[in-house]
Design an enzyme around this catalytic site. Structure first.
Site, short mmCIF file in Angstrom:
data_model
loop_
_atom_site.label_atom_id
_atom_site.label_comp_id
_atom_site.label_asym_id
_atom_site.label_seq_id
_atom_site.Cartn_x
_atom_site.Cartn_y
_atom_site.Cartn_z
CG ASP A 31 -2.06 0.99 1.09
OD1 ASP A 31 -3.21 0.55 0.95
OD2 ASP A 31 -1.80 2.21 1.11
CG HIS A 47 -12.82 -4.03 -12.73
ND1 HIS A 47 -12.06 -3.06 -12.10
CD2 HIS A 47 -14.10 -3.59 -12.67
CE1 HIS A 47 -12.84 -2.08 -11.69
NE2 HIS A 47 -14.09 -2.38 -12.03
CG HIS A 101 -9.90 -3.90 -8.88
ND1 HIS A 101 -9.49 -4.08 -10.20
CD2 HIS A 101 -9.65 -5.08 -8.25
CE1 HIS A 101 -9.02 -5.31 -10.35
NE2 HIS A 101 -9.10 -5.93 -9.18
CG HIS A 103 -8.89 -3.08 -2.34
ND1 HIS A 103 -9.81 -2.32 -3.02
CD2 HIS A 103 -8.66 -2.42 -1.17
CE1 HIS A 103 -10.11 -1.25 -2.30
NE2 HIS A 103 -9.43 -1.28 -1.17
P1 5GP Z 1 -9.67 1.44 0.34
O1 5GP Z 1 -9.69 2.75 1.08
O2 5GP Z 1 -10.43 1.55 -0.97
O3 5GP Z 1 -10.10 0.26 1.15
O4 5GP Z 1 -8.15 1.15 0.02
C1 5GP Z 1 -7.48 1.66 -1.07
C2 5GP Z 1 -6.02 1.62 -0.72
O5 5GP Z 1 -5.26 1.79 -1.90
C3 5GP Z 1 -5.58 2.71 0.26
O6 5GP Z 1 -5.05 2.12 1.43
C4 5GP Z 1 -4.55 3.50 -0.52
O7 5GP Z 1 -3.46 3.94 0.28
C5 5GP Z 1 -4.11 2.52 -1.59
N1 5GP Z 1 -3.69 3.17 -2.82
C6 5GP Z 1 -4.34 4.15 -3.50
N2 5GP Z 1 -3.67 4.49 -4.61
C7 5GP Z 1 -2.56 3.69 -4.64
C8 5GP Z 1 -1.47 3.57 -5.57
O8 5GP Z 1 -1.38 4.26 -6.59
N3 5GP Z 1 -0.51 2.66 -5.28
C9 5GP Z 1 -0.58 1.87 -4.15
N4 5GP Z 1 0.43 1.01 -3.96
N5 5GP Z 1 -1.60 1.96 -3.26
C10 5GP Z 1 -2.58 2.85 -3.51
ZN ZN Z 2 -10.04 -2.92 -11.79
#
Ligand code: 5GP
Ligand code: ZN
Length: 117
Positions: A31, A47, A101, A103
């Site tokens: 992350d 996806h 997407h 995760h």
């Molecule tokens: P969500 O908030 O949707 O559960 O988690 C998305 C995660 O993706 C966040 O923890 C954020 O830091 C991570 N993230 C967003 N953009 C990027 C990126 O460009 N590269 C990486 N490695 N992580 C990302």
């Molecule tokens: Zn996707």
């Protein structure tokens, strides 16, 4: 696959990431904004928008189940997670999901509180 999806692009190496694991249908990377000493994002290469009934179908059952096994496999390769880890899926706006997407956050290397924030 979605042309505009950040995590699809990461899984295709079109956007750089710190890759941790990859196989035929899953991909894992660090992350960019870690919330614990080890913070890894695990995704299916397919996806899928989110873990909602509208977005998933019965054919995804094995794929989503596999992610749990991939998480355990990755965790077993990190000494920071020898005493445990947390696997989190955020689904929808109230949970804080920002990337649509599906995760799973694999978090380790510190003691986690409960209830979560
Ligand atoms: P969500 O908030 O949707 O559960 O988690 C998305 C995660 O993706 C966040 O923890 C954020 O830091 C991570 N993230 C967003 N953009 C990027 C990126 O460009 N590269 C990486 N490695 N992580 C990302
Ligand atoms: Zn996707």
């Amino acid at each position: 696959m979605s042309d505009s999806c950040l995590f699809c692009k990461i899984s295709r190496d079109e956007v750089p990431s710190n890759k941790v694991y990859s196989d035929a249908d899953t991909f894992a990377f660090r992350d960019i904004n870690p919330q614990s000493p080890v913070h890894i994002i695990i995704i299916p290469k397919k996806h899928i928008n989110a873990l909602k009934l509208d977005d998933i179908c019965q054919q995804d059952a094995a794929l989503l189940g596999k992610i749990q096994i991939v998480a355990a496999k990755i965790a077993s390769s990190f000494s920071e997670m020898k005493n445990g880890f947390r696997l989190v899926n955020n689904c929808g706006p109230d949970s804080g999901q920002t990337v649509y997407h599906i995760h799973y956050h694999l978090l380790g290397g510190r003691i986690f509180g409960w209830p979560p924030g």
